[in-house]
Structure formats: C-alpha cells, structure tokens
Scaffold this active site. Structure first.
Site, PDB file in Angstrom:
ATOM      1  N   LYS A   1       1.003   4.096  -2.936  1.00 55.46           N
ATOM      2  CA  LYS A   1       0.597   5.480  -2.661  1.00 55.46           C
ATOM      3  C   LYS A   1       1.731   6.454  -2.991  1.00 55.46           C
ATOM      4  CE  LYS A   1      -2.708   6.990  -1.025  1.00 55.46           C
ATOM      5  NZ  LYS A   1      -3.933   7.548  -1.663  1.00 55.46           N
TER       6      LYS A   1
ATOM      7  N   TYR B   1       0.825  -1.207   0.000  1.00 55.79           N
ATOM      8  CA  TYR B   1       0.000   0.000   0.000  1.00 55.79           C
ATOM      9  C   TYR B   1       0.860   1.258   0.000  1.00 55.79           C
ATOM     10  CZ  TYR B   1      -2.751   3.751   2.158  1.00 55.79           C
ATOM     11  OH  TYR B   1      -3.317   4.956   2.467  1.00 55.79           O
TER      12      TYR B   1
END
Length: 541
Positions: free
Chosen positions: A303, A299
């Site tokens: 991002k 993640y």
C-alpha cells in the site's frame, strides 16, 4: 513480561522509514517501462505499450469551470451543490467502504451516475453482482424505504455496472465502456485493493502497486475529471514514532530506499501458478521484504508503494489520498452495526467471546485506532466536494488521516473491558469462561499463559483428543495475535488536522448530514450496543 493496566509502555526497536525510488518514465506514463526487469513482468501480464490509457487529455486548470463561490462558516463546503449532476467512477464498490460510499451518495446527494467497476465474466454476471451484492444489501434498506416502489428504477438508472478488473490491462474494460466513462466521469474513487495482510507478494504487488497506476493512467485521459481519490491506509506509516502529519509519501531518498524494480524482479523467480510451494514462496518472501524494509506486513509495504507510485505519475491530475485506520462497522447511518465480513479486530472479538483468548499480545495503554465505516465514507465525500470545488491543479496531493488515536482515543485495555462486560453476560458459546484478558509484551510468555489457561478451562488432563483440540485453539489464538501484533504495539499517532479544518468549514446542516467528527463517538456504546450486535447479526449469525 506480564503487563497490567498500571504497567509501562513497551515498543519495538526503532526502524528507519523507507521510501520508494523513482523508476517511472515520465514520457509514456507506463509503470517503469524503461526498466528491463519490470518489462519482463509487464510482458508476462500482457501489459502492452499500446494501452488505451496512454494518451493524456486531462484538461489544464484554465479550461475547467470557474471556481464556486468562496466558502465561509455559514455557507459550508457546498457538498450537495458539488455532487449535483456529477458522474462518479468507483472501483471496489462491492467492498465494505466502497459500498457505504455508494449508498451515501445515492441517499444524500443528487449525483448523476455512478459507474461501478465490477469483476465479472460478462455484463449479465456484472448485473447479477450489482443486484445481489449492492441493490439487495441490507445496507440499502433506508433507500428502499425512502423511494418505495421506485427504488429499483432509481438504482438501475443511477448505478451503471462496468465489467472490469483492475489487475488486467486497461482494467479489463471493453472499448465501449472506456469511451463512455472517459467522456462522462467527473470524480474517480479508487477503493479496490487486496486487504489480506500476508497475501502472496506477487498478488499484493499486482493489486496494490501496479493496479492503482492503471486507474491513474485512465484518469489522465478523462475529459471532465476534477479529482482522483485514492483509498490508502494510515498504516503506510507504521514504525515512525510520534505524531504523523498528513503529508504525501514522496518518491526518492537514498538511504535504505525501497527499489521498486528490485522488488518486482523478485516476482520473476518462480512461474506464476497456484500450487502450495509457489504460494508459500511468495508469502515468505513478502514477509521477509516487508520486515527488512520497515513494515510488519506485506500489505502495508505494498500500500505504501502504491500510494507513492500514484502520487509520482499523477501529472496535473488533482489527487486526494484517504488514509483510514482500522475500519469497522457503521456507527449510525444508514444502519448502526452494519458490516460486511470480518474486519481486522473482529476475529479477536469473536474468539474472545468464545473464551479462546484469556491472554493477548499488546500494550494495554496503546490506542486501538479504529474508525466506523460511515465516518470514513462521510469524510471521503466531504473532502471530495471541498477539493473538487477548487478547480485548480494541486501542487501536491492532499492527505486525510481518518483516525481516532488523537481526538478520541480508546486503548486496548478499554476495548477488552467493554468486551469483558458484554461477553461475561452473553458469551458466544454456552458455558464459555470469559475472564479479563492478561496483556503480555513477550510472545513466549504470552503463549505459555494462553495455553495454560485454555488447558485448564477445557480440562485436558491427559485426554489426547481434548489435548489436540486445545492445541488447535491455542495455535489459532497465537496466529491472530501474531498477525495483529503491530497494531497492539503501534507507535505513531495520526494527525487529523485536515479533518478538523473540514469540520470548521462545513455548515451545521452538512455536519449533521455528513457526520465526520470522531469526538462524538461513545466507544462503550459503540462496542456493546452497536458493533458486537452488528457482528452477530450480519456476520456470525
């Protein structure tokens, strides 16, 4: 090694930070359209070169409205003045932060319309989601009380559901919706993202790297756009040490750089299906790439890449990037303790309240960098008003860290003390043994202590059925601690100078109506009187 409150700090070995190289063509604004590996991926996803979002009609600064009157300490930023009559386009409006932003805009400003991109099969289904997930939400109780019988009429007039999906070409919108939003919108808030830490790599790249660029390409075609707001995360900077300044992550850097093309080419190794073997492959490769490139979770890696890519292709679109730390329940408005689903810290809190976490893998002296969701929403709205009011092309994107580690830190030791005081009087399971947590910096020692304590508590003593249950409980606790291990040993502290400037420029009335100052938070009160009761009411029942 067992670590108590008096122990010394301990950290991972330093890992050099990485950046993404520039694989974007600046002529057609397509995502790396000149790279054969990525072309294959785009072709697979039907991302055609005749996208409705390739024409750039974003006006130059000279064509925008004249700047508002100069802001001083008395007049404030002009939040209400800026939003009056403005039309907003929001992705991720059914998520935690997006929903709080929408509610606050409705309750505290006189904005025009809010276009909500909602994943649904058709318009009727989108209206159903709007009704069930937003209009009928407990979060909107204050609005219902304020407007009474006119509430339904108000929200149906102000909130316009748009059928769409950020992971589809043209964001899944039909041509009628595209034209309507393109002509009307003044501000875009891109909040939609996949937030599962170790989701499949291909899915995270699609939603957190490629999708934000679709939204930005659309922004470049909007006639009246004043500002694009991208919701990122503070943890795009994770393994750098010291105080992290509010600076954009710029494309480039040759040493240890992340090659976006190479990363996406990994996704072509296996056909996109949902069988267990493929899912395990993509999860494994994502974790491997994240660890190798300097992040703890897939993640965070995605991002970071997404933020860099949006910044690279923005052209003359003014870009505001919001980087919150761990977002948790509302502190005060509109509903103290309101939360939607389990957030990062909540599985740990619930498991501890059930007596399942007698030990924890963390440095007790490291700040637990959390921030209530209403402060994030207020700060986002205030920052939009400030930078949207400038009406000039930003030389670079503006970054806001929304964090507590410098201005009002709470350590892991403090947090577990508050949990201990609360749950020893009111455990979540009757008869659960709640003891002060023991902190470890070594996983093997942590696991040994954890399993021993659980076995003693449940009195396994050779009972095979009970032994299996204890092993399941211990394995779950280990998985939680391992997943959030990076938060327990976090090295950076996030500078919040832009928020401090924002506070100084806000009028007293704005500071009262849009509370953004983390220094006003009483953490013991927040945990014991607001957050844990909120979890019980809105999540665990």
């Amino acid at each position: 090694m067992l670590v108590n409150a008096a122990g010394t700090s301990f950290f991972y070995p330093p890992i050099k930070h990485s950046f993404v190289r520039n694989y974007f063509t600046k002529t057609n604004l397509q995502f790396a359209a000149n790279h054969p590996k990525i072309n294959a991926l785009i072709s697979r996803k039907n991302e055609q070169t005749h996208s409705l979002f390739t024409s750039c009609c974003h006006p130059p600064a000279s064509q925008l409205k004249a700047a508002a009157a100069a802001v001083d300490g008395h007049t404030g930023i002009g939040i209400l003045e800026f939003f009056q009559g403005k039309n907003i386009f929001v992705t991720g409006a059914t998520g935690l932060l997006g929903k709080v932003v929408v509610e606050k805009l409705l309750r505290s400003t006189s904005m025009g319309k809010i276009y909500l991109l909602i994943k649904a099969k058709d318009k009727e289904a989108a209206f159903d989601r709007l009704q069930s997930e937003i209009i009928s939400s407990d979060l909107f109780a204050s609005l219902k009380e304020k407007y009474g019988t006119s509430y339904i009429g108000l929200v149906r007039e102000k909130l316009i559901p748009i059928v769409g999906d950020i992971c589809k070409p043209n964001m899944g919108m039909d041509s009628e919706s595209i034209d309507a939003v393109r002509k009307d919108v003044h501000v875009i808030i891109h909040s939609a993202a996949s937030t599962t830490f170790n989701e499949r790599y291909d899915l995270l790249v699609d939603s957190n790297v490629i999708a934000p660029q679709r939204v930005m390409r659309f922004a470049k075609t909007c006639d009246k756009l004043l500002l694009f707001t991208h919701i990122s995360t503070a943890y795009v900077n994770e393994r750098r040490e010291g105080i992290i300044l509010e600076e954009p992550m710029i494309m480039g850097g040759d040493d240890g750089a992340v090659d976006v093309a190479d990363e996406i080419s990994l996704l072509l190794r296996s056909p996109p299906n949902n069988n267990d073997a493929t899912t395990n492959f993509f999860r494994k490769i994502g974790l491997q790439r994240a660890e190798m490139l300097g992040w703890s979770t897939t993640y965070q890696l995605c991002k970071a890449m997404g933020e860099m890519c949006v910044n690279e292709i923005r052209g003359d679109v003014p870009l505001l990037i919001i980087r919150p730390a761990i977002i948790e329940s509302c502190y005060s408005q509109p509903l103290p303790g309101w939360i939607q689903g389990m957030r990062v810290l909540d599985p740990v809190i619930v498991s501890y309240g059930k007596g399942m976490i007698p030990a924890y893998l963390a440095n007790p002296h490291v700040p637990l960098d959390i921030i209530p969701v209403d402060l994030v929403a207020n700060m986002t709205i205030a920052a939009i008003a400030k930078h949207g009011n400038t009406h000039v092309t930003m030389a670079q994107s503006t970054i806001y860290h929304v964090a507590s580690s410098l201005q009002n830190p709470i350590t892991w030791f403090d947090a577990f003390e508050y949990l201990y005081e609360y749950f020893k009087e009111a455990p979540l399971i009757e008869g659960a043994k709640i003891s002060r947590v023991k902190f470890f910096d070594d996983f093997e020692e942590f696991s040994k202590c954890l399993r021993g304590e659980i076995m003693r508590h449940y009195g396994a003593n050779g009972d095979r059925k009970m032994l299996r249950q204890c092993n399941v409980k211990a394995a779950y606790a280990e998985q939680l601690c391992k997943l959030y291990e990076f938060v327990g040993f976090l090295k950076p502290r996030y500078h919040t100078g832009n928020i401090q400037k924002l506070i100084e420029e806000m009028s007293k009335e704005e500071q009262l109506n849009f509370q953004v100052d983390v220094r006003n938070i009483n953490w013991k009160k927040y945990f014991q009187e607001i957050h844990i009761p909120g979890l019980s009411k809105y999540v665990t029942n």
